[in-house]
Design a protein around this motif. Structure first.
Motif, short mmCIF file in Angstrom:
data_model
loop_
_atom_site.label_atom_id
_atom_site.label_comp_id
_atom_site.label_asym_id
_atom_site.label_seq_id
_atom_site.Cartn_x
_atom_site.Cartn_y
_atom_site.Cartn_z
N ARG A 92 -1.73 -2.34 -26.77
CA ARG A 92 -2.99 -2.84 -27.34
C ARG A 92 -3.94 -3.31 -26.25
N LYS A 93 -3.36 -3.87 -25.20
CA LYS A 93 -4.22 -4.35 -24.09
C LYS A 93 -4.82 -3.17 -23.33
N GLY A 94 -4.20 -1.97 -23.53
CA GLY A 94 -4.72 -0.79 -22.85
C GLY A 94 -4.01 -0.51 -21.54
N PHE A 95 -2.94 -1.26 -21.24
CA PHE A 95 -2.19 -1.03 -19.99
C PHE A 95 -1.31 0.21 -20.16
N ILE A 96 -0.48 0.19 -21.21
CA ILE A 96 0.30 1.39 -21.54
C ILE A 96 -0.61 2.28 -22.37
N ARG A 97 -0.62 3.60 -22.05
CA ARG A 97 -1.52 4.45 -22.81
C ARG A 97 -0.80 5.64 -23.45
N VAL A 98 0.52 5.68 -23.25
CA VAL A 98 1.31 6.75 -23.87
C VAL A 98 2.53 6.09 -24.50
N VAL A 99 2.69 6.23 -25.83
CA VAL A 99 3.87 5.65 -26.48
C VAL A 99 4.52 6.70 -27.38
N THR A 100 5.82 6.93 -27.16
CA THR A 100 6.57 7.79 -28.09
C THR A 100 7.24 6.87 -29.10
N ALA A 101 7.27 7.29 -30.36
CA ALA A 101 7.77 6.36 -31.39
C ALA A 101 8.37 7.12 -32.56
N THR A 102 9.25 6.43 -33.29
CA THR A 102 9.72 6.97 -34.57
C THR A 102 8.80 6.43 -35.66
N LYS A 114 0.84 -1.20 0.00
CA LYS A 114 0.00 0.00 0.00
C LYS A 114 0.88 1.26 0.00
N ASN A 115 1.94 1.19 0.81
CA ASN A 115 2.84 2.34 0.92
C ASN A 115 3.49 2.66 -0.44
N LEU A 116 3.88 1.58 -1.15
CA LEU A 116 4.63 1.79 -2.40
C LEU A 116 3.73 1.88 -3.63
N GLU A 117 2.43 1.73 -3.42
CA GLU A 117 1.50 1.71 -4.56
C GLU A 117 1.50 3.07 -5.28
N ILE A 118 1.40 3.02 -6.61
CA ILE A 118 1.37 4.28 -7.37
C ILE A 118 -0.07 4.79 -7.37
N PRO A 119 -0.32 6.02 -6.89
CA PRO A 119 -1.69 6.55 -6.92
C PRO A 119 -2.20 6.64 -8.36
N GLU A 120 -3.51 6.60 -8.53
CA GLU A 120 -4.10 6.51 -9.86
C GLU A 120 -3.74 7.70 -10.74
N ASP A 121 -3.65 8.90 -10.14
CA ASP A 121 -3.37 10.06 -10.99
C ASP A 121 -1.87 10.28 -11.21
N CYS A 122 -1.05 9.31 -10.75
CA CYS A 122 0.40 9.40 -10.98
C CYS A 122 0.88 8.31 -11.93
N THR A 123 -0.04 7.75 -12.67
CA THR A 123 0.33 6.77 -13.71
C THR A 123 -0.71 6.85 -14.81
N TYR A 124 -0.25 6.57 -16.02
CA TYR A 124 -1.22 6.53 -17.14
C TYR A 124 -1.68 5.09 -17.37
N ALA A 125 -1.11 4.15 -16.61
CA ALA A 125 -1.44 2.74 -16.84
C ALA A 125 -2.87 2.44 -16.37
N ASP A 126 -3.54 1.57 -17.11
CA ASP A 126 -4.85 1.11 -16.69
C ASP A 126 -4.65 -0.26 -16.05
N GLN A 127 -4.61 -0.29 -14.71
CA GLN A 127 -4.25 -1.52 -13.98
C GLN A 127 -5.21 -2.66 -14.29
N LYS A 128 -6.46 -2.32 -14.64
CA LYS A 128 -7.47 -3.38 -14.85
C LYS A 128 -7.32 -4.03 -16.22
N ALA A 129 -6.44 -3.46 -17.08
CA ALA A 129 -6.41 -3.91 -18.47
C ALA A 129 -5.79 -5.29 -18.64
N ILE A 130 -4.95 -5.70 -17.70
CA ILE A 130 -4.24 -6.98 -17.89
C ILE A 130 -4.01 -7.60 -16.52
N ASP A 131 -4.10 -8.92 -16.43
CA ASP A 131 -3.90 -9.57 -15.12
C ASP A 131 -2.41 -9.66 -14.80
#
Length: 1716
Positions: free
Chosen positions: A1285-1295, A1220-1237
């Motif tokens: 694609r699974k929706g976990f990562i929601r920001v990708v920088t790319a060439t 709980k102490n080390l958990e990333i708060p929801e507004d401090c990550t763009y990841a959707d935790q529910k997207a993948i087990d």
């Protein structure tokens, strides 16, 4: 005072050095890339006129004073740039003139160049800016936004170099990139150059040092002004610069009185400059005499040796005569002029300078006499010094010796006329008569032993072709062989071939032994036949992962495929079509189906009953989230009747909500989202389920419409008064949305509008109902036809390829489908999709799907669906012993076929398309000339039809006698190539501009019309793929009405009156498209029918109020991402084009989130975490201890049991708290935790455990961030792809790697960085990713940090046409010969080879190109025969296998084998002591040095050698080859060059000589009647020999065919219309020279890395980004490995030194490489 001046000068010098150092430090970082990629017209850029001048003046083939040749070089360059789509302006700064005052001849040339470009070409020439630091220049840069400026990095003197440096830093400060003239190369389609990017650090340097820079600039200009005055004083005495200008004006003014009818610029300049310089010389001599008489006897000085006035007159006469020659002789005759090698005498220097100054003054003032008729056509031909020397030589040496030749009447008349005019213009003294031409004894030319350059001194060996008897050669080139010279069989060249002796050491080498090909050498991830449990387990893991990867790509359940017997299938389809009577079985089946459907209905009903109450409750609580739940249910529901029930519930809820909302809000603004939801439900009910609606339902809908204020629609649906009655008139306004129904639907529901979809299912497709164009594709596959398919990204064109695979899989276990994808990432993706979609039980050893890339292969030849990249498929098609496999191919699918016009590997796509015999599907989203492509492919298919019918006669008889039944009957293929076009995107795309205002990121909607101009619309109309969203159409209508109040069509085009919308409750997407088309048509008619002003005002109103941010935009990247998250626009792809930026931006976004979390964390949280972690460690220890005790003493267990239970409880509690102490708060990550087990996430993370960037990627992924570029490994890329694609990562920088077909759909696409690679093609590919089909109805495209002109260009420019590259290379020809002579089926091998030779896209419909390619083919054969790679029958011999194996590296492969055969490697690879098998480090380093010179060639700009920079780990500049290698290379190069020069002589007959006598760009002709009445002309122009392959313009500087033998000869020397130049010669000059003849050093990255093993060192010293360096080293290592394996296979002797040395090098390089 003097001391002050000195210190100031010293200070300026320091500033100049600082600037110079900054530029030099940036040079090794310059990207060598293609300047304009796939633009029909490139981005706007600038060319510095003086740099162009300097570059062309320094061209080696140009002789001083030959202006026509100079102009030819300038125009060749500019035409090349224009023909490749370049759009530019040329800038000549006024201050730049100061740099030429020491060389006045260049001043004249510069002035003539400016005038010529302004008057005789349509190029935009800018001369109004004083210098690069002027205010006007800054304003111009701001307004025109050039992307880069092409500039020279070195001037003719230091001062000019400093001036160029000022331009560089000022451009960087203005965010304009610099492209160097130095080192540019050009091929048929592209121009490559060094590209120096403007970066923030340079902008800061300029701003911080601005004051010093301005002062240094001004002082430099003052210094140059002083030089000018000193130079003028020595020649013209007291006459100042401006006085001379006035004198020039007087002279011209006098001439206008003598020649009132006007004249030609050459005559005018000739007479005015001669008269003015004679007068000036007269004054000069008087001044000198005065000076001499003043000097007293004591101070006697040597009197300067000056020519007399009579000498000067003679010289002017010669000049007049040479101008007459220029006026009357056509270029064809002048090109035969003798070339005099003697130089002018020293005393003539003063005269020359004076004359050139006078020419400059005259030219600078010619424009002031506008009214006088002056013909400026021949400004390019003002001076011809070599001709003047030729005439002078005759009068000085040949005429006095008794050779008296008549000048001829025409020339005589003109000459006398010119000289008489000169004598009238000279008023101070009388000038002599026109004849005799020479009156004094003075010789103007120095005496030299052989003054005339003989073109016959060293003759080009006459190329006689070595006779060959080979059917492939006869069939391809038979029609031209009869016209070519052939050598006799007893010719020494032919007889020496037989004795082609190999070096002694190679006796035990079997060079003819067939080598294993690239297929055999590509590592397999698993041995398919191994029974080793470890291997089996990793194979199993691979398949599990592939399925998982595939399932992330699409949610399709796997299909089990069984092979069907073709016959029974036929009968079954027959019975279905005739349907005469139903059998009992059919009836039972039908009844069963009915029962199943009923059961399904019941299930859905029960599901709805269970869910409905909770959904209703949610809708009452919060309509928005309730609607989301309802939509989720509707998506999964299969029963229409249940859907209607659900939709009605939703509609009623919306109505209630709307009424409550309107009552509560009163007259304030209404939340239209409720109204939108209501209309969505109405659309759905009326469009999809109208047949199920009862009267009550229609009544409900009508009531809803009335509440929204759409009375007419309500009445048309349910025409009674009831609905309207319960809403009193007064309340109408309270509930109404306040606008008409059509406007409401377009403006607020644009992306919700229903798409036209067919209702009739197609039995061939189970999952969805295909559109008409998709059905056409299925028909293509059913009929075994080929097709070119052009449809937008994510429109569903790939479905056809999967249908095709399925068809082949069902047909048999033998047939193969090959899927060709452009990149490895795409290969992996397609393979995973196939493995996830299909399952098939195959006979032992067979596999369903295989992969073959350069990195690895898996089940490639035993599968039925092979996914591969073009280069690997080419290997298989050209492999002589794989033809039996190739014959199993039933279909080939080419994905992203527009790569055919790409920069790298484009010709391979061509080879594949012409070599395959089966039908194909070629898919692309972006081709602008698909018709041309289809015609070309149809011509190829016609060839194969003919081949098949000829070969068929023989094979049919073979097959009939052969074994029956083993192969299924192969269906007859069709030779038709269809073109299938579809232009409609499923989702709308809207574009937005991002800008930084008051330190915050803001967004503005960018209407597509803002990119257009009235000129563009008038010329090209609206671009075909420029689509509006419905709200953008409304915006256009409103603006048109606003601008033109009395617009006649306003009423008809008003949304409520438009025919397609009138009284329609459900407006569809297609109706909106009709409306858009009508508006566009109307707007175009405004422009064409005289209302252009109104149209311009409309476009002006759309222009965004865009302010460019002066600081570093990228530092706002995290704010941009955060803003998009707030607007719910994630997931998003952010495109950048530099590897470094891609990684930096991702890490900056991550850091931003970490800091945000840090701020929110309680102050002592970290200490608590530390304490908990310590406690946890202790508890864990005691738990382990008690566990051990428990094992030992089971009997004493009960006592300790309580303690253990307590420990375990504490352990779990602590673990939970720590988590709980080390958990990333929801507004401090763009990841959707529910997207993948967690398990799947761990599985993806585990795969990058040992990769280079694994830890970074995992850290970023936990924050929902990733990056993607070409230098990542497959596993790293897959991590980002899957989680995105699974929706976990929601920001990708790319060439740009993501542009090519990778399935990564998202909500938004953001362009964050400008680049040459952001072109029309990539823009469409990249922006096409926005808007996920089935998830988003609207895609958003954002532009951040992209200049406005660039955005406009991207939106309106068309995609480029596909054009052919130069298709042949020596190695390819050798591979084709190998195939034709060694193939298992020789007929088939030959047919394929012929197809490649005959069907290049370059020569399609261009017979001249075909002939040129035939000759190039014959030249290549000669070279291969002479090098011993083939015999006279066309069979490969010697080390041909090794040459073809290294075909990626031509010409280095040919040179390498040449070194090997000469025994150079055997001399080098000597072991440490006799009998040893190890080699010293010195030998290894020398070996790497040789290989780096051959296979690791990356050049550095020549100027960088001047940099005095300290390197820390690397040497940076690569040393030359060891001496013996160097000598061997020179010998090889000279042989190849001789043959190539002789080949050019033969090809030159294909030249279009009409064009060759014109200047390339201005098309000014230098043709006409040859002068035949003058014996003198015939004598001077008597060189008819040795000028066949050289351009006649270049001949004017005395260049002959024999000059083609010189190393590094420029491509501009050769006739330009034959379509071939030195880049096609397989020479490898050790030093590449840039355009000005400076040596360009090679980057020693490979050798440096071998010595220090550090990627950081390469980045720091060698200027190569670590990611790029990693790729380059990997390629270099693979080459070493490939050579090592080949040598081992070719050599029988286990202990051969060369083989051992290469093996040792391969091992040690691998060891170092694997460490990084």
């Amino acid at each position: 005072m003097e001391a002050q001046m000195a210190s100031r000068t010293e200070h300026h010098t320091v500033v100049l050095e600082k600037i110079s150092k900054l530029i030099l430090e940036n040079m090794p970082k310059a990207d060598y890339s293609s300047l304009f990629n796939d633009f029909v017209e490139s981005e706007f850029f600038l060319i510095d006129g003086d740099s162009l001048l300097v570059t062309c003046v320094c061209e080696k083939s140009l002789k001083p004073g030959q202006s026509l040749h100079f102009f030819y070089l300038v125009e060749r360059y500019l035409l090349d740039v224009i023909s490749k789509g370049g759009q530019f302006a040329i800038v000549f700064f006024k201050d730049a003139e100061y740099a030429y005052f020491k060389v006045p001849e260049l001043l004249t040339l510069r002035t003539a160049l400016i005038l010529h470009l302004q008057k005789n070409t349509s190029i935009d020439v800018r001369t109004e800016f004083s210098g690069c630091l002027s205010k006007e220049w800054s304003i111009f840069l701001d307004e025109s936004c050039p992307y880069f400026l092409i500039l020279a990095d070195e001037g003719l003197n230091n001062q000019q170099t400093h001036l160029f440096n000022f331009v560089v830093i000022q451009s960087w400060a203005a965010k304009v990139n610099i492209v160097l003239f130095s080192g540019q190369t050009s091929d048929i389609l592209r121009l490559y150059a060094y590209f120096m990017q403007s970066s923030y650090s340079e902008q800061i340097f300029f701003n911080q040092n601005m004051r010093e820079i301005v002062i240094a600039y001004k002082s430099l200009i003052r210094q140059l002004e002083k030089y000018r005055d000193v130079n003028l004083t020595t020649l013209f005495g007291d006459l100042k610069f401006n006085t001379m200008m006035e004198k020039a004006c007087e002279t011209i003014s006098l001439l206008t009185q003598l020649w009132p009818e006007g004249s030609d610029i050459r005559r005018v300049l000739c007479v005015t400059s001669c008269s003015l310089s004679l007068e000036m010389y007269h004054s000069f001599l008087e001044n000198e005499e005065e000076k001499a008489s003043k000097q007293t006897c004591e101070v006697k000085q040597e009197k300067g040796n000056y020519l007399t006035l009579k000498d000067m007159e003679d010289f002017c006469k010669l000049h007049c005569l040479s101008v007459v020659f220029q006026l009357h002789l056509p270029l064809a005759q002048r090109a035969r002029s003798r070339f005099i090698t003697s130089g002018w005498i020293q005393d003539l220097k003063t005269v020359f300078k004076m004359k050139k100054w006078c020419e400059y003054f005259i030219l600078s003032n010619v424009h002031t006499f506008e009214l006088w008729s002056l013909n400026s056509l021949h400004l390019s031909d003002l001076s011809d010094e070599p001709l003047l020397k030729n005439i002078a030589f005759y009068y000085e040496h040949e005429n006095p010796e008794g050779l008296d030749l008549n000048v001829g009447d025409i020339i005589m008349k003109e000459y006398v006329h010119l000289w008489d005019t000169v004598s009238k213009l000279v008023r101070k003294f009388d000038v002599g008569k026109p004849f005799p031409v020479r009156t004094t004894k003075c010789h103007f030319l120095k005496k030299t032993p052989s003054p005339i350059k003989e073109s016959s001194q060293e003759k080009i060996p006459n190329l006689g072709f070595i006779p060959m008897s080979c059917s492939l050669v006869d069939e391809f080139t038979g029609d031209i062989l009869k016209d070519l010279p052939f050598l006799k069989s007893d010719d020494p060249i032919v007889t020496s071939l037989a004795k082609h002796k190999e070096f002694d050491e190679l006796v035990h080498w079997h060079s003819h032994r067939p080598l294993s090909d690239d297929y055999d050498r590509t590592k397999t991830n698993f041995d398919e036949h191994s029974r080793d449990p470890r291997q089996l387990r990793s194979l199993q893991k691979y398949h599990v992962f592939q399925r998982f990867y595939g399932s992330s790509l699409e949610s399709v359940s796997s299909k089990i495929i069984t092979t069907q017997d073709t016959k029974t299938k036929k009968d079954c389809s027959k019975s279905r079509s005739t349907k005469t009577h139903e059998t009992k079985a059919d009836i039972i089946a039908r009844e069963n189906k009915k029962r199943l459907i009923a059961k399904e209905e019941q299930k859905e009903e029960q599901k709805w009953n269970a869910l409905s109450s909770s959904i209703e409750k949610e809708m009452k609580r919060n309509l928005n989230s309730g609607m989301k739940n309802l939509e989720e249910f509707l998506k999964s529901c299969k029963s229409n009747s249940v859907k209607v029930q659900a939709e009605k519930v939703g509609l009623t809820a919306c109505l209630t909500a709307w009424r409550e909302h309107c009552q509560a809000e009163g007259e304030t603004t209404k939340d239209l989202n409720i109204a939108i939801d209501m209309m969505k439900r109405i659309h759905s009910l009326l469009d999809k389920h109208s047949e199920l609606l009862q009267e009550a339902d229609r009544k409900l809908i009508a009531r809803c419409l009335t509440y929204l204020g759409f009375d007419e629609l309500a009445n048309s649906l349910y025409p009674t008064q009831e609905a309207a009655d319960d809403i009193k008139k007064t309340k109408k306004n309270k509930y109404s949305v306040g606008i008409g129904p059509a406007r409401f639907q377009l403006e607020y529901m644009g992306h919700h509008l229903i798409r036209e979809e067919r209702k009739d299912p197609d039995p061939r497709v189970q999952d969805f109902i295909p559109d008409t164009w998709q059905r056409e594709l299925l028909d293509v596959v059913d009929n075994y036809e080929s097709a070119v398919i052009v449809a937008p990204t994510s429109s569903g064109k790939t479905y056809a390829s999967y249908y095709c695979m399925e068809k082949v899989l069902k047909e048999s276990n033998e047939g193969v489908v090959v899927y060709v994808a452009p990149t490895k990432a795409l290969v992996n993706q397609v393979a995973a999709t196939v493995q996830n979609r299909y399952t098939k039980i195959l006979p032992a050893g067979g596999a369903l799907c295989g992969v073959f890339t350069r990195d690895y292969r898996h089940d490639a030849l035993n599968c039925q669906v092979l996914v591969t990249v073009p280069a690997c498929f080419e290997i298989l098609l050209l492999a002589p012993h794989r033809q039996s496999w190739v014959k199993r191919i039933r279909y080939v699918i080419f994905d992203e076929v527009h790569c055919l016009g790409g920069e790298i590997g484009a010709e391979i796509w061509e080879h594949l398309l012409v070599m395959i015999r089966c039908p194909f599907l070629a898919l692309s989203a972006t081709i602008s000339n698909p018709k041309h492509l289809t015609e070309w492919l149809q011509s190829v298919k016609r060839y194969w039809k003919q081949v098949d019918s000829e070969m068929g006669k023989t094979t049919v008889t073979k097959r009939n006698t052969g074994s029956r039944g083993s192969h299924p009957v192969q269906p007859r293929q069709s030779y038709k190539v269809r073109l299938v076009l579809y232009g409609e995107r499923y989702n709308d795309l809207e574009k937005h501009l991002c800008s930084v205002r008051q330190g915050d990121v803001c967004f503005d909607h960018f209407h597509p019309c803002a990119a257009l101009t009235t000129d563009h619309i008038e010329k090209y109309g609206f671009p075909s793929d420029l689509a509006f969203s419905p709200r953008e159409s409304i915006q256009l209508y409103d603006t048109m009405l606003q601008v033109w109040k009395s617009w006649p069509q306003a009423q008809n085009l008003c949304p409520e009156n438009f025919t397609h919308f009138k009284n329609k409750i459900v407006i569809k997407k297609s109706d909106a498209r009709e409306y858009e088309a009508s508006l566009k048509e109307e707007f175009t008619s405004w422009i064409k029918n005289g209302n252009e002003e109104q149209a311009r005002m409309v476009l002006e109103k759309f222009r965004p109020n865009f302010c460019d941010y002066s600081g570093q935009m990228l530092k706002f990247f995290p704010n941009l991402v955060e803003k998009l998250r707030e607007m719910e626009k994630l997931p998003a792809l952010f495109f950048l084009f530099r590897l470094g930026s891609v990684e930096e931006c991702a890490e900056a976004a991550c850091q931003f989130l970490e800091e945000k979390q840090e701020e929110k964390r309680p102050p002592n949280a970290d200490r608590e975490a530390h304490v908990m972690a310590n406690k946890l460690r202790k508890v864990k220890k005691s738990l382990e201890k008690s566990q051990n005790i428990r094992d030992e003493k089971t009997q004493k267990l009960s006592r300790r049991l309580d303690q253990i239970i307590m420990n375990e409880a504490e352990h779990n509690c602590l673990l939970e708290s720590l988590k709980k102490n080390l958990e990333i708060p929801e507004d401090c990550t763009y990841a959707d935790q529910k997207a993948i087990d967690d398990q799947s996430l761990q599985m993806v993370f585990d795969r990058v455990k040992f990769s280079r960037k694994g830890n970074t990627l995992k850290k970023l992924a936990r924050r929902g961030i990733g990056y993607h570029h070409s230098s990542m490994s497959n596993k790293e890329k897959q991590l980002v792809e899957i989680l995105f694609r699974k929706g976990f990562i929601r920001v990708v920088t790319a060439t740009g790697t993501l542009a090519l077909g990778i399935n990564m759909p998202c909500k938004s696409v953001v362009f964050v960085q400008n680049s040459v690679y952001l072109d029309a093609l990539n823009f469409r590919q990249m922006s096409g990713r926005a808007g996920r089909r089935g998830q988003d109805l609207l895609g958003d495209v954002y532009f951040f940090n992209i200049p406005l002109p660039k955005i406009e260009k991207l939106i309106k420019s068309k995609v480029p046409e596909l054009r052919g590259q130069f298709p042949l290379r020596i190695s390819l020809i050798l591979r084709l010969l190998l195939l034709a002579s060694k193939a298992d089926d020789p007929e088939d091998g030959k047919a394929k080879a012929l197809s490649v030779l005959k069907h290049s896209l370059l020569s399609f419909k261009h017979p001249r190109a075909t002939d040129m390619l035939k000759l190039y083919f014959l030249y290549s054969l000669q070279l291969l025969v002479k090098e011993g790679h083939i015999d006279q029958e066309g069979n490969p011999t010697g080390f041909a296998g090794l040459v073809t194996h290294l075909h990626y590296h031509e010409p280095s492969n040919l040179v390498f084998v040449n070194f090997l055969v000469r025994g150079l490697f055997h001399n080098l690879c000597q072991p440490t002591h006799k009998g040893s098998k190890r080699f010293s480090e010195d030998v290894m380093e020398k070996l790497v040095l040789v290989l780096a010179n051959l296979f690791g060639r990356t050049h550095i700009p020549a100027k960088f050698q001047d940099a005095n920079i300290k390197f820390y780990q690397s040497k940076v500049f690569l040393d030359d080859l060891p001496e013996d290698f160097s000598e061997a290379l020179l010998e090889y190069n000279m042989q190849v060059t001789k043959d190539f020069a002789a080949f050019l002589l033969i090809v030159s007959r294909l030249a279009d000589m009409k064009q060759e006598y014109q200047l390339p760009l201005s098309k000014i002709e230098f043709t006409g009647q040859e002068c035949e009445d003058s014996p003198l002309v015939s004598h001077l122009m008597n060189c008819r020999e040795g000028r066949v392959a050289v351009s006649p313009f270049v001949c004017l500087s005395g260049n002959f065919d024999v000059d083609l033998l010189h190393p590094g000869v420029s491509n501009n020397v050769i006739l330009h219309t034959i379509g071939i130049n030195h880049t096609q010669a397989p020479v490898l000059w050790p030093h590449r020279l840039d355009n000005t003849g400076r040596k360009m050093p090679l980057n020693a990255y490979a050798l440096d890395f071998y010595k220090h093993g550090s990627l950081v060192g390469l980045e720091q010293d060698n200027g190569i980004h670590q990611g790029a360096a990693y790729q380059m080293l990997k390629d270099f290592f693979l080459t070493i490995k490939s050579i090592s394996v080949s040598l081992r296979e070719l050599c029988e002797n286990e202990e051969d030194n060369v083989v051992l040395a290469f093996e040792q090098l391969s091992e040690s390089f691998q060891e170092k490489f694997e460490k990084v």
